[in-house]
Structures are given as C-alpha cells and as structure tokens.
Enzyme design. Structure first.
Site, PDB file in Angstrom:
ATOM      1  N   GLU A 123      56.004  58.540  50.742  1.00  0.00           N
ATOM      2  CA  GLU A 123      56.855  57.367  50.991  1.00  0.00           C
ATOM      3  C   GLU A 123      58.303  57.774  51.153  1.00  0.00           C
ATOM      4  O   GLU A 123      59.039  57.185  51.952  1.00  0.00           O
ATOM      5  CB  GLU A 123      56.715  56.346  49.851  1.00  0.00           C
ATOM      6  CG  GLU A 123      57.410  55.022  50.105  1.00  0.00           C
ATOM      7  CD  GLU A 123      58.912  55.039  49.841  1.00  0.00           C
ATOM      8  OE1 GLU A 123      59.643  54.288  50.531  1.00  0.00           O
ATOM      9  OE2 GLU A 123      59.361  55.801  48.955  1.00  0.00           O
ATOM     10  N   ASP A 183      54.553  60.160  45.578  1.00  0.00           N
ATOM     11  CA  ASP A 183      55.393  61.346  45.765  1.00  0.00           C
ATOM     12  C   ASP A 183      56.669  61.286  44.944  1.00  0.00           C
ATOM     13  O   ASP A 183      57.150  60.228  44.535  1.00  0.00           O
ATOM     14  CB  ASP A 183      55.721  61.558  47.244  1.00  0.00           C
ATOM     15  CG  ASP A 183      56.339  60.337  47.911  1.00  0.00           C
ATOM     16  OD1 ASP A 183      55.995  59.205  47.526  1.00  0.00           O
ATOM     17  OD2 ASP A 183      57.163  60.503  48.835  1.00  0.00           O
TER      18      ASP A 183
END
Length: 403
Positions: A142, A84
């Site tokens: 994350e 991400d």
C-alpha cells in the site's frame, strides 16, 4: 441484533490477548512493500487455523481468506487490510520494537492486519453462519500504491459487491472511530521535471540560459497559478520536494531536475492537472528560451466513501460503542490511499480507527516514534464483524446500486 452484537463483543474481548500477541509479532517483524513474505505466511497460518479457505500469492505477496456463509449466491463482502511497513528506523523503545533495522510499522499496518485477522476469527466463531460470504484481503504494497492493483489483477474482487476498509488515526483517541461522509483522502500524483538551458559564465548571464533561475520561475508560477486558476473549493496542493542542478558557484547551470507530488480532492480537477501543469511549464520555458522534459504520473484517485456503506458503518459504530466514541470527520485528508483503486470497481467505505493515547504525546503517522494503542484493536474488530453481519442480514446491495 442486540444479542449478536453482545456475542461479537464477547468473542472480541476474549480474543484480545491473542490479538495483542499477533500484533506484537507483526510489529516486531516488519517487511517493506512487495517483500511481505513472512507476514503473509503468518497471516495465512492464522486464517487456516480458523478454517477459512486461504489463497496465497494473490497480488504477489497478498493473502485472501474466504469465509463462506449459508447463501449460495456466491456474492462477497470484502474486508481489506494492508500489511507492509516503511523504510524508517524505529525509535519507540517498545519491548516489541522492530527487529529489522531500518524498517518500521510506522503507519499502523500491523494494527490493520491484526484487525483483519481478529474480524475473521470472530466471524468464524459466531456459532451460526452468516447469510452471505466474506472475503478478507490482506494486501501488500500500500505504501507504494501498487498493492491494490496487484490484488485486483489477480482476481481479488471477483464476485465482490462491496468492500470495507480501516485506517488508524493517531489524532483520535483509542476506543473511538472517525466517520467521513464523501471524500476521505486525496488523489496523489507524481511529477518529474527537467529544465534544460544553456551553460555560461556567471559574469555573463546574458550569454546563457539559466536553468536554475528559470526553475525558480516555474515553481513560483505553479504555486501562484493554483490560487488564481483553480476553484478554491476544490483544493490542489503541489509540492516540489527535491531539486538538483548546477556544478560550480560561478557557472550558470544548464540543467535542473526536480520532482514532487500533486494532491487534489475533486475527480474533475484531478483529470485536468497534467495539462494544466505542462501549459505553465511550457509558457515559462518558452519565454526564456529554455526547454523542458516533464514526466507526470497520475497515481491513485481519492477515496470516495459510498453513502449507504458509510451510513451502515456509522450506525454499527454508534450501536456498538455509543455517540461519545464516534466522531463525524468534517474534513478529508490530503493523504492518499490505494484503497481507492478497489472503489473504481465496487462500492466501498473506509473509516478511521483512533489509536491515540490520553496521557502522552501522539506522534503522527510515518514518524519514527509513532505508537498505536492496542486497545483500539477490539474497537475495530467489533465494528467490522458487526458491519458484516448487518450487511448480509439487511443485504445492502439494492441500496448501494440505487446510490
């Protein structure tokens, strides 16, 4: 072993142009936490081209790639990388800068994903099967500390006996790595606190309960108490990053809302923080007749590197790249990593990958001008691929269990 190391280096070096191409594609098309749909599809396609068994939508938008070895014991070594990006407008002027306005790979997850893919590509092309199985976890979310739990809930750790991870580090030059024995990152918690007083005229403070003034006392007491009630060898950092209250300059505020973060390194300290904070808030508020509402959310714990796996990765890095390119980190970071959630289930280790440039200023992580040197990719691919090879040839399970 030397011949296998040379084989891994040769493969990684040959693949480097392709890995740089992959990295630049991912960097140009960043996606926010939980929205990594295109990244996941791209990762899945690359893994499939390497003849790995691919499972999609693990942990919502996560991907699992599995490389079977010659063993039939169905035990896995996992290698985790995250995918991400951040809600940051990129200001790097790179030719392959973000095409998605307001989203940027400002924490190096594009490098991480590329390293995971590169490691899978190298291990799949060795010419001989590993004597054990390797599972690649491409994790979403994350940055919001949710993705690891999503992956675990969907069975990503099933039959996994150990896990390895990597995170970029701009203060270490590209081509080098940082090894940390023991605690690598901090536990990170969030708090939301509302102080409730009673409104009144600014000229008659004795008739009111000033929520702004009481809030200042709460913040001051919390900061002072850290230095006097906590073991200084077990640090705690409390930051109130947002505060809001009041309606007019001559009206005493009856309500103040604040939010912040609390970071700590020691597990025992982490456990005591909610009660410790609430006790201080309650005492201050009771002293001045105010009420409070506290929402304390304990987040991810600290990353605690397993000693045997740390020794394995350190020895691999030294053998692959030499002592001049391996730094033992003397201090942990107060940043947080949800890699720690995997470590609540299985032994693991995360190392730092240097991505800094020699000839220009290296902006920190999460900065709109953060850049990562692509020469770091091969460095990490070689370490992870060779670590997987040595892990299964030495089979560290007994040593890990003993520790």
């Amino acid at each position: 072993r030397l011949s296998m190391l040379n084989r891994i280096k040769e493969l990684a070096t040959t693949l480097e142009p392709r890995l740089i191409e992959i990295r630049r594609h991912i960097h140009s098309h960043p996606e926010l936490s939980g929205q990594e749909h295109q990244t996941a599809a791209y990762v899945a396609s690359v893994l499939s081209s390497c003849d790995l068994h691919v499972r999609e939508a693990i942990g919502k938008t996560g991907i699992v790639g599995e490389l079977k070895g010659s063993s039939n014991n169905n035990q896995w070594l996992a290698i985790r990388t995250d995918m991400d990006a951040l809600p940051i407008t990129e200001c790097t002027n790179l030719d392959f800068a973000s095409r998605n306005i307001g989203i940027m790979h400002g924490c190096g997850h594009d490098i991480h994903t590329t390293v995971g893919l590169g490691t899978a590509m190298v291990l799949s092309e060795l010419g001989e099967p590993l004597p054990g199985d390797v599972r690649f976890l491409f994790q979403p979310a994350e940055e919001i500390a949710q993705g690891a739990n999503w992956m675990i809930e969907d069975g990503a750790l099933e039959d996994v006996e150990a896990i390895l991870g990597v995170h970029v580090y701009p203060t270490i030059l590209a081509g080098s790595v940082g090894i940390r024995h023991g605690v690598l990152t901090a536990a990170a918690d969030d708090l939301e606190l509302t102080i409730i007083g009673a409104s009144g005229h600014g000229a008659r403070p004795h008739e009111a309960i000033d929520a702004i003034w009481i809030s200042s006392q709460v913040i001051t007491n919390l900061q002072q108490a850290i230095s006097r009630t906590h073991n200084p060898l077990r640090p705690v950092v409390l930051t109130i990053g947002k505060i809001s209250g009041g309606r007019a300059p001559n009206v005493i505020a009856d309500r103040v809302e604040m939010s912040g973060t609390v970071r700590s390194l020691h597990p025992d300290t982490h456990k005591t923080l909610p009660g410790w904070i609430e006790n201080i808030v309650a005492n201050v508020c009771n002293s001045y007749g105010a009420k409070y509402e506290l929402n304390y959310r304990q987040g991810v714990p600290s990353v605690q590197n397993n000693p045997v796996l740390t020794q394995l990765v350190e020895s691999v890095a030294l053998e692959a790249w030499g002592s001049e390119r391996v730094t033992v980190l003397p201090e942990p970071s107060l940043g947080a990593e949800d890699f720690s959630m995997y470590l609540q289930k299985v032994p693991g280790m995360m190392f730092r990958l240097g991505v800094g440039y020699k000839d220009k200023y290296n902006y920190p992580l999460h900065h709109p001008q953060f850049e990562a040197s692509e020469s770091s990719i091969v460095t990490s691919v070689v370490i992870l691929a060779y670590a997987a090879y040595k892990y299964w040839h030495n089979h560290a399970k007994v040593l890990i269990t003993d520790n």
